[in-house]
Design a protein around this motif. Structure first.
Motif, PDB file in Angstrom:
ATOM      1  N   UNK A 435     -14.955  28.533  -2.151  1.00 12.72           N
ATOM      2  CA  UNK A 435     -14.153  27.471  -1.530  1.00 12.72           C
ATOM      3  C   UNK A 435     -14.322  27.488  -0.015  1.00 12.72           C
ATOM      4  N   UNK A 436     -14.502  28.688   0.529  1.00  9.66           N
ATOM      5  CA  UNK A 436     -14.682  28.802   1.984  1.00  9.66           C
ATOM      6  C   UNK A 436     -15.948  28.104   2.441  1.00  9.66           C
ATOM      7  N   UNK A 437     -16.995  28.146   1.623  1.00 11.52           N
ATOM      8  CA  UNK A 437     -18.243  27.441   1.966  1.00 11.52           C
ATOM      9  C   UNK A 437     -17.989  25.937   2.109  1.00 11.52           C
ATOM     10  N   UNK A 438     -17.203  25.376   1.191  1.00 10.79           N
ATOM     11  CA  UNK A 438     -16.909  23.938   1.272  1.00 10.79           C
ATOM     12  C   UNK A 438     -16.050  23.631   2.500  1.00 10.79           C
ATOM     13  N   UNK A 439     -15.083  24.526   2.806  1.00 14.76           N
ATOM     14  CA  UNK A 439     -14.244  24.302   3.992  1.00 14.76           C
ATOM     15  C   UNK A 439     -15.096  24.367   5.268  1.00 14.76           C
ATOM     16  N   UNK A 440     -16.012  25.329   5.325  1.00 12.04           N
ATOM     17  CA  UNK A 440     -16.874  25.434   6.504  1.00 12.04           C
ATOM     18  C   UNK A 440     -17.749  24.186   6.657  1.00 12.04           C
ATOM     19  N   UNK A 441     -18.172  23.637   5.536  1.00 13.36           N
ATOM     20  CA  UNK A 441     -19.017  22.444   5.592  1.00 13.36           C
ATOM     21  C   UNK A 441     -18.267  21.272   6.224  1.00 13.36           C
ATOM     22  N   UNK A 442     -16.967  21.183   5.932  1.00 14.76           N
ATOM     23  CA  UNK A 442     -16.169  20.107   6.524  1.00 14.76           C
ATOM     24  C   UNK A 442     -16.073  20.237   8.043  1.00 14.76           C
ATOM     25  N   UNK A 443     -16.323  21.445   8.554  1.00 15.92           N
ATOM     26  CA  UNK A 443     -16.245  21.684  10.009  1.00 15.92           C
ATOM     27  C   UNK A 443     -17.631  21.795  10.629  1.00 15.92           C
ATOM     28  N   UNK A 444     -18.613  21.172  10.008  1.00 14.72           N
ATOM     29  CA  UNK A 444     -19.999  21.257  10.485  1.00 14.72           C
ATOM     30  C   UNK A 444     -20.105  20.892  11.959  1.00 14.72           C
ATOM     31  N   UNK A 445     -19.475  19.817  12.362  1.00 11.46           N
ATOM     32  CA  UNK A 445     -19.584  19.359  13.756  1.00 11.46           C
ATOM     33  C   UNK A 445     -19.031  20.398  14.733  1.00 11.46           C
ATOM     34  N   UNK A 446     -17.937  21.039  14.344  1.00 12.04           N
ATOM     35  CA  UNK A 446     -17.356  22.059  15.212  1.00 12.04           C
ATOM     36  C   UNK A 446     -18.275  23.270  15.318  1.00 12.04           C
ATOM     37  N   UNK A 447     -18.820  23.688  14.184  1.00  9.85           N
ATOM     38  CA  UNK A 447     -19.739  24.832  14.205  1.00  9.85           C
ATOM     39  C   UNK A 447     -21.021  24.500  14.966  1.00  9.85           C
ATOM     40  N   UNK A 448     -21.456  23.272  14.884  1.00 14.04           N
ATOM     41  CA  UNK A 448     -22.671  22.869  15.584  1.00 14.04           C
ATOM     42  C   UNK A 448     -22.504  23.049  17.092  1.00 14.04           C
ATOM     43  N   UNK A 449     -21.349  22.666  17.614  1.00 13.36           N
ATOM     44  CA  UNK A 449     -21.066  22.868  19.039  1.00 13.36           C
ATOM     45  C   UNK A 449     -21.031  24.354  19.365  1.00 13.36           C
ATOM     46  N   UNK A 450     -20.326  25.137  18.538  1.00 15.78           N
ATOM     47  CA  UNK A 450     -20.192  26.571  18.787  1.00 15.78           C
ATOM     48  C   UNK A 450     -21.546  27.276  18.734  1.00 15.78           C
ATOM     49  N   UNK A 451     -22.389  26.896  17.787  1.00 22.13           N
ATOM     50  CA  UNK A 451     -23.707  27.522  17.661  1.00 22.13           C
ATOM     51  C   UNK A 451     -24.569  27.197  18.874  1.00 22.13           C
ATOM     52  N   UNK A 452     -24.574  25.946  19.274  1.00 18.68           N
ATOM     53  CA  UNK A 452     -25.366  25.567  20.451  1.00 18.68           C
ATOM     54  C   UNK A 452     -24.933  26.329  21.695  1.00 18.68           C
ATOM     55  N   UNK A 453     -23.638  26.458  21.891  1.00 20.38           N
ATOM     56  CA  UNK A 453     -23.148  27.186  23.070  1.00 20.38           C
ATOM     57  C   UNK A 453     -23.465  28.674  22.957  1.00 20.38           C
TER      58      UNK A 453
END
Length: 499
Positions: A435-453
């Motif tokens: 279930x955590x994988x699906x929740x993380x997927x919903x936050x893709x845009x947020x993680x994308x910013x964090x990964x880039x930084x």
């Protein structure tokens, strides 16, 4: 600095007894308060041989709850400890929250006594001071109260005490040959001590200089300063505002590059090309494993990436041909209760590979600026300062001769969804999908910013990130093997050129 200390200061017996009794009761109460407030305490005792550090420790702990403190007498590093960065053994001994750790000698031995006896190169001293200051600042920022003492003796007092101990049948074992060398080279040792004190006395961890010719005076000053530091640290906790948790940022600033967007996800390998290249790269890495064992080279490989990006498969192909006695894979999940009682880097210091080993981390300290940031497990201040802490940590690793390889496995949202659906419908892979994988997927845009930084702020000359186009698993696996082997070969060539 040391010349200005008034070593003639004394304290009569009656005043000493009165003050010491009050101080010990105060410290007993402060220990209880620190335990209640989960305040960790690090006490560093440095100074001349025979300066009374042992007697001081005995007095310090006399009134304290022995379940709440540990005394660490620091001896020369063992053979195993020499295989790690010099701060490694001290990270292992750090007290948990609410506990007190007394370091009878400490990390400063390496830049003082080892320097006197030329066990460490002078060219390394500035970097060692830098690493020590970073270490202490990281602890302070994490809420540790740090108390550091230099107990100073006059030349005559040092000689007198060493002679007294050497002639005493129950104390002679305490006098080392190195202690007499301190006395013989008194002026030079003073110069080295002053350099250490000036270079490492910071706002977060200042030195307290203690006039030590009178043992009663020294004990009262040490205990008084300790009580004052703990009181200040407890007061600081009371007046601190509650931690600020800012909403995660959804878009990069216009001035920030989108590094993930630059990854060419169309890169691929045919099945035949994959089989051929995979075999070649695995054999190459197997030979390099033999070489790093012979040359005592430690290798650390970090895997980060999107859920279902293929980290597990890449690690399996990386290790398929390796000798299992010389590598290990460590998957990092959420920290345990014990790990939460320490600085967040503590659990990673404990798992470092030794020389000649390959350590593979499935997830790493970058969780601080990714999941902990997005899920508000870390405050805004904590994850922002983590960039600097991580760069300092990795600089210590590479400075100690580690080959550090960092991978971000990048896939598209569409490819991730395809793999999720595949796992959901495959009875042999459903355990991989949570279930955590699906929740993380919903936050893709947020993680994308964090990964880039994260990529922008922690890709350094000695520890660069490798972005792996992982839509095609064949290409990603070969790319990872090739990158690891290239990094090991560069380090082996560097070592050969410096011999």
């Amino acid at each position: 600095m040391l010349e200005t200390l008034d070593l003639s200061l004394t304290l009569d017996k009656d005043s000493y007894r009165q003050q010491i009794e009050t101080l010990m009761q105060q410290l007993h109460n402060l220990q209880s308060a620190c335990r209640d407030q989960q305040l960790p305490i690090v006490v560093v005792l440095e100074g001349w041989a025979a300066a009374g550090k042992g007697a001081l420790v005995r007095k310090m702990v006399q009134y304290m709850d022995p379940r709440g403190f540990t005394v660490h007498p620091i001896w020369p590093p063992t053979e195993q400890e020499r295989y790690y960065p010099f701060l490694w053994r001290f990270w292992q001994r750090l007290p948990a929250r609410g506990k007190l750790g007394v370091f009878y000698h400490s990390w400063y031995t390496h830049v003082l006594e080892d320097r006197l006896f030329k066990r460490v190169s002078e060219s390394k001293i500035p970097n060692l001071f830098r690493d020590i200051n970073a270490f202490e600042r990281q602890l302070f920022d994490d809420g540790v109260a740090i108390v550091k003492y230099w107990i100073h003796l006059s030349r005559q007092e040092l000689k007198s005490r060493l002679k007294h101990y050497a002639e005493h049948p129950l104390e002679s074992w305490r006098v080392r040959p190195e202690d007499w060398q301190q006395q013989k080279h008194y002026d030079h040792y003073c110069t080295l001590a002053e350099d250490m004190l000036l270079s490492t006395s910071t706002g977060q961890a200042p030195w307290t200089l203690v006039e030590g010719d009178c043992e009663r005076w020294a004990r009262v000053k040490v205990l008084s300063q300790m009580a004052a530091t703990l009181t200040e640290a407890l007061d600081r906790r009371k007046i601190q505002p509650p931690p600020v948790l800012y909403p995660p940022q959804e878009k990069l600033e216009p001035t920030e590059p989108d590094l993930l967007a630059q990854v060419d996800l169309t890169k691929s390998l045919s099945a035949d090309a994959y089989k051929k290249k995979l075999r070649e790269e695995q054999v190459r890495l197997r030979q390099l494993q033999i070489n790093i064992f012979k040359e005592n080279v430690p290798v650390l490989i970090l895997f980060e990436g999107w859920d279902a990006a293929g980290k597990g498969g890449a690690i399996k192909r990386l290790t398929d041909i390796l000798d299992p006695r010389s590598y290990f894979v460590y998957p990092f999940a959420a920290p345990t209760h014990e790990e939460k009682e320490h600085h967040y880097l503590w659990r990673f210091w404990r798992r470092l590979p030794t020389v000649g080993q390959i350590g593979i981390f499935d997830r790493s300290w970058y969780g601080r600026v990714l999941v902990e940031r997005i899920e508000n497990f870390a405050t805004d201040e904590e994850w922002r300062r983590a960039y600097r802490e991580i760069n300092e940590f990795e600089a210590q690793l590479t400075g100690a001769g580690y080959v550090l390889v960092k991978f971000w496995l990048h896939i598209s949202p569409e490819e991730q969804l395809r793999r999720f659906e595949e796992r959901k419908n495959d009875p042999f892979k459903t355990y991989k999908l949570t279930d955590e994988d699906w929740r993380n997927r919903e936050k893709w845009a947020l993680y994308e910013v964090a990964v880039n930084q994260m990529l922008q702020r922690t890709s350094t000359f000695t520890a660069p990130w490798t972005l792996v186009a992982a839509n095609d698993k064949y290409y990603a696996r070969v790319k990872i093997l090739d990158t690891v082997s290239d990094a090991i070969e560069r380090e082996l060539k560097r070592r050969k050129s410096t011999k």
